[in-house]
Design an enzyme around this catalytic site. Sequence first.
Site, PDB file in Angstrom:
ATOM      1  N   ASN A  80     -71.683   8.697-119.015  1.00  0.00           N
ATOM      2  CA  ASN A  80     -70.884   7.481-119.122  1.00  0.00           C
ATOM      3  C   ASN A  80     -71.897   6.330-119.159  1.00  0.00           C
ATOM      4  OD1 ASN A  80     -69.230   5.304-118.812  1.00  0.00           O
ATOM      5  ND2 ASN A  80     -68.183   6.056-116.978  1.00  0.00           N
ATOM      6  N   ARG A 116     -68.363   9.685-122.537  1.00  0.00           N
ATOM      7  CA  ARG A 116     -67.182   8.841-122.437  1.00  0.00           C
ATOM      8  C   ARG A 116     -67.396   7.702-123.432  1.00  0.00           C
ATOM      9  NH1 ARG A 116     -66.090   3.939-118.496  1.00  0.00           N
ATOM     10  NH2 ARG A 116     -63.937   3.537-119.073  1.00  0.00           N
ATOM     11  N   HIS A 142     -58.530   3.891-119.878  1.00  0.00           N
ATOM     12  CA  HIS A 142     -58.417   4.851-118.757  1.00  0.00           C
ATOM     13  C   HIS A 142     -57.607   6.084-119.151  1.00  0.00           C
ATOM     14  CE1 HIS A 142     -58.746   1.270-115.730  1.00  0.00           C
ATOM     15  NE2 HIS A 142     -59.940   1.838-115.871  1.00  0.00           N
ATOM     16  N   HIS A 166     -53.904   3.811-112.187  1.00  0.00           N
ATOM     17  CA  HIS A 166     -55.341   3.959-111.960  1.00  0.00           C
ATOM     18  C   HIS A 166     -55.850   2.620-111.428  1.00  0.00           C
ATOM     19  CE1 HIS A 166     -59.495   5.442-112.916  1.00  0.00           C
ATOM     20  NE2 HIS A 166     -59.693   4.142-112.766  1.00  0.00           N
ATOM     21  N   LEU A 167     -56.199   2.590-110.139  1.00  0.00           N
ATOM     22  CA  LEU A 167     -56.592   1.336-109.497  1.00  0.00           C
ATOM     23  C   LEU A 167     -58.040   1.418-109.029  1.00  0.00           C
ATOM     24  CD1 LEU A 167     -53.361   1.002-107.273  1.00  0.00           C
ATOM     25  CD2 LEU A 167     -53.709   0.150-109.601  1.00  0.00           C
ATOM     26  N   GLY A 222     -61.436  -1.760-112.594  1.00  0.00           N
ATOM     27  CA  GLY A 222     -60.438  -2.037-113.629  1.00  0.00           C
ATOM     28  C   GLY A 222     -59.171  -1.303-113.220  1.00  0.00           C
ATOM     29  N   ARG A 256     -60.856  -9.365-113.453  1.00  0.00           N
ATOM     30  CA  ARG A 256     -60.056  -9.711-114.638  1.00  0.00           C
ATOM     31  C   ARG A 256     -58.666 -10.187-114.239  1.00  0.00           C
ATOM     32  NH1 ARG A 256     -60.987  -4.018-117.341  1.00  0.00           N
ATOM     33  NH2 ARG A 256     -63.104  -3.846-116.589  1.00  0.00           N
ATOM     34  N   ARG A 259     -61.847  -3.658-100.503  1.00  0.00           N
ATOM     35  CA  ARG A 259     -62.062  -3.487 -99.060  1.00  0.00           C
ATOM     36  C   ARG A 259     -62.254  -4.831 -98.377  1.00  0.00           C
ATOM     37  NH1 ARG A 259     -66.206   1.237-100.406  1.00  0.00           N
ATOM     38  NH2 ARG A 259     -66.521  -0.272-102.064  1.00  0.00           N
ATOM     39  N   GLY A 308     -60.488   4.276-107.166  1.00  0.00           N
ATOM     40  CA  GLY A 308     -61.053   3.940-105.849  1.00  0.00           C
ATOM     41  C   GLY A 308     -60.053   3.314-104.889  1.00  0.00           C
ATOM     42  N   GLU A 318     -56.763   5.834-104.476  1.00  0.00           N
ATOM     43  CA  GLU A 318     -57.029   7.046-103.694  1.00  0.00           C
ATOM     44  C   GLU A 318     -57.310   6.729-102.227  1.00  0.00           C
ATOM     45  OE1 GLU A 318     -60.230   9.272-105.638  1.00  0.00           O
ATOM     46  OE2 GLU A 318     -59.314   8.782-107.563  1.00  0.00           O
ATOM     47  N   ASN A 319     -57.860   5.529-101.975  1.00  0.00           N
ATOM     48  CA  ASN A 319     -58.371   5.265-100.616  1.00  0.00           C
ATOM     49  C   ASN A 319     -57.573   4.283 -99.775  1.00  0.00           C
ATOM     50  OD1 ASN A 319     -60.784   6.928-100.669  1.00  0.00           O
ATOM     51  ND2 ASN A 319     -61.458   5.536-102.282  1.00  0.00           N
ATOM     52  N   GLU A 327     -62.363  12.232-114.424  1.00  0.00           N
ATOM     53  CA  GLU A 327     -62.514  12.009-115.865  1.00  0.00           C
ATOM     54  C   GLU A 327     -63.646  12.859-116.433  1.00  0.00           C
ATOM     55  OE1 GLU A 327     -62.476   7.996-114.342  1.00  0.00           O
ATOM     56  OE2 GLU A 327     -61.779   7.322-116.298  1.00  0.00           O
TER      57      GLU A 327
HETATM   58  P1  ADP Z   1     -64.613   1.956-111.060  1.00  0.00           P
HETATM   59  O1  ADP Z   1     -63.380   1.379-111.670  1.00  0.00           O
HETATM   60  O2  ADP Z   1     -65.824   1.093-111.251  1.00  0.00           O
HETATM   61  O3  ADP Z   1     -64.834   3.423-111.358  1.00  0.00           O
HETATM   62  P2  ADP Z   1     -63.665   2.801-108.447  1.00  0.00           P
HETATM   63  O4  ADP Z   1     -62.591   3.633-109.039  1.00  0.00           O
HETATM   64  O5  ADP Z   1     -64.716   3.463-107.646  1.00  0.00           O
HETATM   65  O6  ADP Z   1     -64.371   1.853-109.500  1.00  0.00           O
HETATM   66  O7  ADP Z   1     -62.927   1.721-107.528  1.00  0.00           O
HETATM   67  C1  ADP Z   1     -63.601   0.659-106.944  1.00  0.00           C
HETATM   68  C2  ADP Z   1     -62.627  -0.088-106.062  1.00  0.00           C
HETATM   69  O8  ADP Z   1     -62.142   0.809-105.056  1.00  0.00           O
HETATM   70  C3  ADP Z   1     -63.222  -1.296-105.347  1.00  0.00           C
HETATM   71  O9  ADP Z   1     -62.329  -2.404-105.417  1.00  0.00           O
HETATM   72  C4  ADP Z   1     -63.314  -0.813-103.912  1.00  0.00           C
HETATM   73  O10 ADP Z   1     -63.166  -1.861-103.016  1.00  0.00           O
HETATM   74  C5  ADP Z   1     -62.101   0.098-103.846  1.00  0.00           C
HETATM   75  N1  ADP Z   1     -62.167   0.982-102.671  1.00  0.00           N
HETATM   76  C6  ADP Z   1     -63.028   1.991-102.409  1.00  0.00           C
HETATM   77  N2  ADP Z   1     -62.784   2.512-101.191  1.00  0.00           N
HETATM   78  C7  ADP Z   1     -61.748   1.824-100.668  1.00  0.00           C
HETATM   79  C8  ADP Z   1     -61.018   1.864 -99.442  1.00  0.00           C
HETATM   80  N3  ADP Z   1     -61.305   2.742 -98.491  1.00  0.00           N
HETATM   81  N4  ADP Z   1     -59.992   0.996 -99.286  1.00  0.00           N
HETATM   82  C9  ADP Z   1     -59.689   0.089-100.228  1.00  0.00           C
HETATM   83  N5  ADP Z   1     -60.332   0.000-101.402  1.00  0.00           N
HETATM   84  C10 ADP Z   1     -61.340   0.837-101.614  1.00  0.00           C
END
Ligand code: ADP
Length: 400
Positions: free
Chosen positions: A7, A91, A180, A208-209, A212, A241, A285, A330, A333-334, A381
């Site tokens: 990528n 990608r 995405h 997908h959050l 982007g 964005r 975060r 990110g 999922e988190n 991906e």
């Molecule tokens: P990319 O789109 O660059 O692949 P990711 O899918 O890794 O990025 O997502 C990045 C985002 O995920 C950031 O805004 C980061 O703050 C958020 N993130 C990662 N871990 C957590 C968490 N535990 N709680 C909230 N947001 C999180």
Amino acid sequence: MKILVLNCGSSSIKYQFIDTDEKIALAKGLVERIGMSSAILTHKRYDGDEIKVVGEILDHNIAIEYVLGVMLSKNHGVIEDKKDIEAVGHRVVHGGETFSDSVFITDEVIRVLQDNIELAPLHNPPNIKGILAVKRTLPGTPQCGVFDTAFHASMPPKAYLYGIPFELYKKYKIRRYGFHGTSHFFVSMKAAEILGTDISELKIVTAHLGNGCSMAAVKNGISVDTSMGFTPLEGLLMGTRSGDLDPSLILYIMGKEGLSLNEAGTLLNKHSGLIGMSGESSDMREILSAKREQKRAKHAFDLFCYRIKKYLGAYAAAMGGLDAFVFTGGIGENSYEIREEVCKDLGFLGIEIDEERNQNKNNIISSDSSRVKVLCISTNEELVIALDTAKIVEEKMAKA
Ligand code: ADP
């Protein structure tokens, strides 16, 4: 097959070396700060072994040589010979209207990708650089391109056309492409698998959050609408964005602030979204912790969640129903807090979150009585890219 997935960004390359039979990553890594004298390569092997290399990596050719170097390294590597890399999957962000599926890369394909640069000026040039660098450093190794736009190629005209003069679509290919796609495809398939239902019977909304953000309406396994548009700027609020806005306000701001086209683009792509609204950070975060004391961060959080809710409702209506809602990326999922806020008060739509399951990040986070199943799924991906690449190369070899 053993596939190297790349990528390539303008100053970074993310990679994974994937065994498609076992569906596992044998190694993964990241080259950062390409173009600088102190670029960093971080390489992680499947057994946890990890190394960091700092060096002068001035372009993508040198970056790929560094990646091959660590992959071949006696102590940290995963291959004995370059030939162990059976194919490379890239990608590629924008396939335009030409590529509605993954493709075996030939000189003709590279030429078409170069023609598409205008549609994705930020993303496609580094993707092409990566392809050319592999051609140089791994001559003869088959390469495939897997497009972010491909999964959305199935959208009907009412979803992909904009309300502008039709000639502009014809002349400049101005339409919704969506991005995405690999992730929306992966998590919708995975959701069907987890629910034990054939995807052809499901109406799924995927969110997908990440940095982007985008959502997709996946009806019977086919993307029928998605929130990103002609470029990845449209739709949800993102890290930097703006997402959706009244197009007139761009003209208004340009006039008031005396901005050039480029400056307006930078304002909306780099200085808006979470960072612009909060003045704090583009990282969710930090928004989550700042929002308790700071109003602007709270507004950013509220708008972020509200917009996801609005798209969910819109897509349920567009598909004439909803069976599953998937969070990934990110943030998806988190962050249980985001998932909770988005799903709040959606009982009327058949959505009911189970607090404990949500906090534990189970695959299914809705309650047993929830009519719509809500899921939290890690996207992959790279695996989709590797599997597509292996399939295309195997087909090609069988024909030869
Ligand atoms: P990319 O789109 O660059 O692949 P990711 O899918 O890794 O990025 O997502 C990045 C985002 O995920 C950031 O805004 C980061 O703050 C958020 N993130 C990662 N871990 C957590 C968490 N535990 N709680 C909230 N947001 C999180």
